[in-house]
Scaffold this motif. Structure first.
Motif, PDB file in Angstrom:
ATOM      1  N   ARG A 190      -4.076   3.646 -13.111  1.00  0.00           N
ATOM      2  CA  ARG A 190      -3.700   4.591 -12.058  1.00  0.00           C
ATOM      3  C   ARG A 190      -2.321   5.196 -12.336  1.00  0.00           C
ATOM      4  O   ARG A 190      -2.098   6.388 -12.155  1.00  0.00           O
TER       5      ARG A 190
ATOM      6  N   MET B  70      13.197   3.892  -5.525  1.00  0.00           N
ATOM      7  CA  MET B  70      12.554   3.174  -4.425  1.00  0.00           C
ATOM      8  C   MET B  70      13.633   2.422  -3.646  1.00  0.00           C
ATOM      9  O   MET B  70      13.469   2.118  -2.472  1.00  0.00           O
TER      10      MET B  70
ATOM     11  N   PHE C 135       3.227  -3.223  -9.909  1.00  0.00           N
ATOM     12  CA  PHE C 135       3.841  -4.303  -9.140  1.00  0.00           C
ATOM     13  C   PHE C 135       3.115  -5.623  -9.379  1.00  0.00           C
ATOM     14  O   PHE C 135       2.016  -5.664  -9.922  1.00  0.00           O
TER      15      PHE C 135
ATOM     16  N   LEU D 144      -1.058  15.495  -6.634  1.00  0.00           N
ATOM     17  CA  LEU D 144       0.351  15.738  -6.962  1.00  0.00           C
ATOM     18  C   LEU D 144       0.541  16.629  -8.185  1.00  0.00           C
ATOM     19  O   LEU D 144       1.538  17.313  -8.299  1.00  0.00           O
TER      20      LEU D 144
ATOM     21  N   ARG E 200       9.425  10.405  -9.619  1.00  0.00           N
ATOM     22  CA  ARG E 200       8.421   9.353  -9.483  1.00  0.00           C
ATOM     23  C   ARG E 200       7.113   9.682 -10.191  1.00  0.00           C
ATOM     24  O   ARG E 200       6.395   8.770 -10.609  1.00  0.00           O
TER      25      ARG E 200
ATOM     26  N   ARG F  27     -10.493   2.108   9.816  1.00  0.00           N
ATOM     27  CA  ARG F  27     -11.529   1.091   9.634  1.00  0.00           C
ATOM     28  C   ARG F  27     -11.200  -0.180  10.406  1.00  0.00           C
ATOM     29  O   ARG F  27     -12.063  -0.789  11.025  1.00  0.00           O
TER      30      ARG F  27
ATOM     31  N   TRP G  35      -5.756   0.855  -3.622  1.00  0.00           N
ATOM     32  CA  TRP G  35      -6.127   1.291  -2.279  1.00  0.00           C
ATOM     33  C   TRP G  35      -7.567   0.866  -2.008  1.00  0.00           C
ATOM     34  O   TRP G  35      -8.504   1.343  -2.665  1.00  0.00           O
TER      35      TRP G  35
ATOM     36  N   SER H   9       3.033   1.468  -3.502  1.00  0.00           N
ATOM     37  CA  SER H   9       2.355   1.978  -4.686  1.00  0.00           C
ATOM     38  C   SER H   9       2.159   3.485  -4.552  1.00  0.00           C
ATOM     39  O   SER H   9       2.179   4.217  -5.538  1.00  0.00           O
ATOM     40  N   SER H  10       1.999   3.940  -3.319  1.00  0.00           N
ATOM     41  CA  SER H  10       1.822   5.365  -3.099  1.00  0.00           C
ATOM     42  C   SER H  10       3.135   6.129  -3.310  1.00  0.00           C
ATOM     43  O   SER H  10       3.164   7.149  -4.002  1.00  0.00           O
ATOM     44  N   PHE H  11       4.215   5.602  -2.737  1.00  0.00           N
ATOM     45  CA  PHE H  11       5.536   6.235  -2.943  1.00  0.00           C
ATOM     46  C   PHE H  11       5.883   6.255  -4.421  1.00  0.00           C
ATOM     47  O   PHE H  11       6.403   7.241  -4.939  1.00  0.00           O
TER      48      PHE H  11
ATOM     49  N   PRO I  88      -6.558   6.194   6.847  1.00  0.00           N
ATOM     50  CA  PRO I  88      -7.972   5.874   6.615  1.00  0.00           C
ATOM     51  C   PRO I  88      -8.242   4.371   6.664  1.00  0.00           C
ATOM     52  O   PRO I  88      -9.299   3.941   7.134  1.00  0.00           O
ATOM     53  N   GLN I  89      -7.279   3.586   6.200  1.00  0.00           N
ATOM     54  CA  GLN I  89      -7.466   2.132   6.268  1.00  0.00           C
ATOM     55  C   GLN I  89      -7.319   1.632   7.694  1.00  0.00           C
ATOM     56  O   GLN I  89      -8.057   0.749   8.138  1.00  0.00           O
TER      57      GLN I  89
ATOM     58  N   ARG J 231      -1.471  10.109   5.598  1.00  0.00           N
ATOM     59  CA  ARG J 231      -2.742  10.807   5.791  1.00  0.00           C
ATOM     60  C   ARG J 231      -3.839  10.287   4.868  1.00  0.00           C
ATOM     61  O   ARG J 231      -4.975  10.103   5.296  1.00  0.00           O
ATOM     62  N   THR J 232      -3.504  10.028   3.594  1.00  0.00           N
ATOM     63  CA  THR J 232      -4.584   9.713   2.650  1.00  0.00           C
ATOM     64  C   THR J 232      -4.706   8.230   2.323  1.00  0.00           C
ATOM     65  O   THR J 232      -5.752   7.800   1.868  1.00  0.00           O
ATOM     66  N   ILE J 233      -3.647   7.456   2.559  1.00  0.00           N
ATOM     67  CA  ILE J 233      -3.708   6.036   2.189  1.00  0.00           C
ATOM     68  C   ILE J 233      -3.732   5.125   3.419  1.00  0.00           C
ATOM     69  O   ILE J 233      -4.593   4.260   3.538  1.00  0.00           O
TER      70      ILE J 233
ATOM     71  N   GLN K  73       1.928  12.454   3.099  1.00  0.00           N
ATOM     72  CA  GLN K  73       0.721  12.324   2.250  1.00  0.00           C
ATOM     73  C   GLN K  73       0.227  10.886   2.248  1.00  0.00           C
ATOM     74  O   GLN K  73      -0.979  10.630   2.276  1.00  0.00           O
TER      75      GLN K  73
ATOM     76  N   GLN L  42       0.828  -1.205   0.000  1.00  0.00           N
ATOM     77  CA  GLN L  42       0.000   0.000   0.000  1.00  0.00           C
ATOM     78  C   GLN L  42       0.863   1.255   0.000  1.00  0.00           C
ATOM     79  O   GLN L  42       0.563   2.234  -0.669  1.00  0.00           O
TER      80      GLN L  42
ATOM     81  N   PHE M  18       3.896  10.231  -3.963  1.00  0.00           N
ATOM     82  CA  PHE M  18       3.405  10.764  -2.694  1.00  0.00           C
ATOM     83  C   PHE M  18       4.514  10.739  -1.641  1.00  0.00           C
ATOM     84  O   PHE M  18       5.316   9.813  -1.606  1.00  0.00           O
TER      85      PHE M  18
ATOM     86  N   HIS N 181      -9.766   1.382   0.240  1.00  0.00           N
ATOM     87  CA  HIS N 181     -10.783   2.279   0.790  1.00  0.00           C
ATOM     88  C   HIS N 181     -11.256   3.301  -0.230  1.00  0.00           C
ATOM     89  O   HIS N 181     -12.067   4.163   0.088  1.00  0.00           O
TER      90      HIS N 181
END
Ligand SMILES: Nc1ncnc2c1ncn2[C@@H]1O[C@H](COP(=O)(O)OP(=O)(O)OP(=O)(O)O)[C@@H](O)[C@H]1O
Ligand SMILES: [Mg+2]
Lengths: 219, 265
Positions: free
Chosen positions: B164, B57, B98, B120, B91, A144, B104, A122-124, A140-141, A135-137, A132, A119, A128, B106
């Motif tokens: 995405r 990365m 992957f 971004l 990036r 829950r 994600w 994929s964001s990095f 929130p998970q 806070r956003t990924i 970020q 998770q 992000f 949610h």
């Protein structure tokens, strides 16, 4: 019967109502403080700096290893000796919030470790930043996942407000005690207090159930 | 012959170790605009690590990278890293997909696709949504726009993951064994999408065990062996007529038993 319960409600109802409101405010304030402390401690535990991690570990270790009542006394009776005098309400909220925060930190930590590391990856990879992503990924998970545990902790915080009767916060317990010393009816008034707590904790549970159903649609 | 175009990506002498384990032993590679490069090689040969050094990365200990405006010499004083802005720029211009789809959970499909452009790139939401819808239509998943990832098949999730990444309009796409986690019957739809990207001129670097696919879509195939590029060239040559015995062995193994079911230690 030399008294009627209907009459009791008329006479003592407003007082109990005011005390219940106070409990509600104490609880909400405590929860806010505990989430701030808990989130800070949970994130600090993942810090790159050993000193930051150390502070968080110490906080959790100290709080979980000492009685809440002693923590309350340290803040309300102890701190004035060092020149910091807080009102009973503030001292109570800080003490209970800091206390509950240590447990919240453990809950958040468990929640964080339940999130697959992909998770974050994929964001990095999309660009992000760490903040970020958190806070956003991630958070929130986590929210829950930890909802049931965090609800239990909120219920504990709610019930623990009764400890503040020992530092002159006129919440339900202390209010009942003052009535009891005037009327000698401990059974009636303590049962009344118990029933009010039961109503409050049930409301909190219902709210959490509703949130959980709301989120359940998503996965 | 026309002069060779300046490469989009230039890597020189990339070295990376994890502790005492040297995983990349000086890798140099130029990729030109529109080129499709496939990377094959045994498990543990450093393919993923290499791909991950391209978008930082993984931080290499040595070597240089040039990609658009981003130039960096990893060999500089120890511990030097690109600034947060440099990293973000690099990036956002390189898409990466992957093996595990990593959508994600949610967020809905649409939210997954618009999140990065909105946050971004500062794209306004209505514009981001209409762009995302165009992308989703293209991958055949427009009707899943408001579904949560858990409701999608693996192949659908991977296609959304590709969308995405594409939503950022990357100049280069990195794919790391993106079909390895899929049930065999779902592999095709993802490969088809990748082939269509390649046909449109997207510059791509892909690690894959799908030899037939590598042969069909790539301009060049690299064979990784123990942290170096042991052999490279046109797929017809590398895959049909390998020079080194190790590549011959590798191809033999991969073509005669399905290594996707290999259990890594
Ligand atoms: N973060 C890490 N820390 C320590 N060792 C690592 C790390 N990442 C990879 N390695 C090691 O580096 C070597 C190369 O790994 P890498 O994932 O790049 O191989 P690969 O070619 O992608 O293999 P596969 O086909 O199994 O995906 C392996 O020995 C692996 O154990
Ligand atoms: Mg790999």
């Amino acid at each position: 019967m030399n008294h009627s319960y209907f009459n009791d409600v008329v006479v003592y109802g407003p007082g109990f109502m005011a005390a219940s409101w106070l409990v509600l405010w104490l609880t909400i304030s405590t929860i806010i403080v505990s989430w701030i402390c808990g989130l800070a401690a949970a994130l600090a535990q993942r810090s790159d700096w050993i000193a930051v991690r150390g502070v968080a570990e110490f906080y959790i270790w100290f709080i979980r290893g000492t009685p809440a009542l002693i923590q309350i006394f340290i803040i309300y009776f102890g701190l004035p000796q060092l020149g910091l005098r807080l009102s009973p309400f503030s001292a109570g909220v800080f003490a209970l919030g800091i206390n509950s925060g240590a447990y919240v930190a453990e809950i958040i930590r468990a929640g964080l470790s339940a999130i697959h590391k992909g998770q974050m990856e994929s964001s990095f990879a999309l660009g992000f930043s760490r903040a970020q992503t958190m806070r956003t990924i991630i958070l929130p998970q986590v929210l829950r996942i930890i909802l049931p545990a965090i609800t239990n902790e909120a219920i504990s915080a709610l019930k623990n407000t009764s400890l503040l009767s020992t530092i002159t916060v006129v919440e339900l317990t202390l209010y009942a005690q003052t009535l009891i010393s005037a009327t000698f009816r401990p059974f009636d008034f303590y049962i009344a207090v118990a029933l009010i707590y039961l109503a409050l904790t049930t409301m909190l549970t219902q709210l959490a159930n509703w949130l959980e159903r709301h989120y359940a649609r998503m996965s | 012959m026309s002069p060779a175009p300046a490469p989009l990506l230039r890597l020189n002498g990339i070295r990376k170790s994890f502790g005492t384990l040297e995983v990349l032993k000086g890798i140099s590679l130029d990729v030109v605009q529109g080129e499709v490069v496939s990377i094959i090689g045994a498990s543990g040969s450093g393919k993923s690590t290499f791909l991950r050094t391209i978008n930082a990365m993984e931080i290499p200990q040595q070597g240089t990278i040039d990609f658009g405006n981003f130039s960096f010499d990893w060999s500089g004083s120890a511990g030097r890293r690109p600034s947060a802005q440099q990293l973000q720029q690099l990036r956002t211009e390189i898409g990466m997909v992957f093996q595990s789809f990593n959508l994600w959970p949610h967020m809905t499909v649409l939210q997954n696709v618009i999140h990065a452009p909105v946050m971004l790139r500062g794209v306004k939401k209505p514009k981001a949504i209409s762009d995302a819808e165009t992308l989703l239509d293209r991958i055949g998943l427009l009707e899943k726009r408001d579904a949560y990832p858990a409701k999608l098949s693996g192949g659908q999730q991977q296609r959304v993951a590709i969308a995405r990444a594409l939503a950022m309009k990357p100049k280069l796409m990195l794919f790391d064994e993106v079909t390895s986690a899929l049930d065999p019957e779902l592999v095709h739809e993802v490969l088809t999408l990748m082939a269509s990207l390649a046909a449109e001129g997207m510059t791509m670097l892909l690690v894959t065990h799908e030899i037939a696919f590598a042969r069909d879509v790539s301009d060049r195939v690299l064979f990784f062996d123990q942290g170096v590029i042991a052999e490279q060239g046109h797929p017809d040559q590398v895959l049909r007529d390998p020079e080194s015995p190790r590549l011959r062995q590798f191809l033999h193994r991969i073509l005669h038993n399905d290594t996707r079911h290999e259990v890594s230690p």
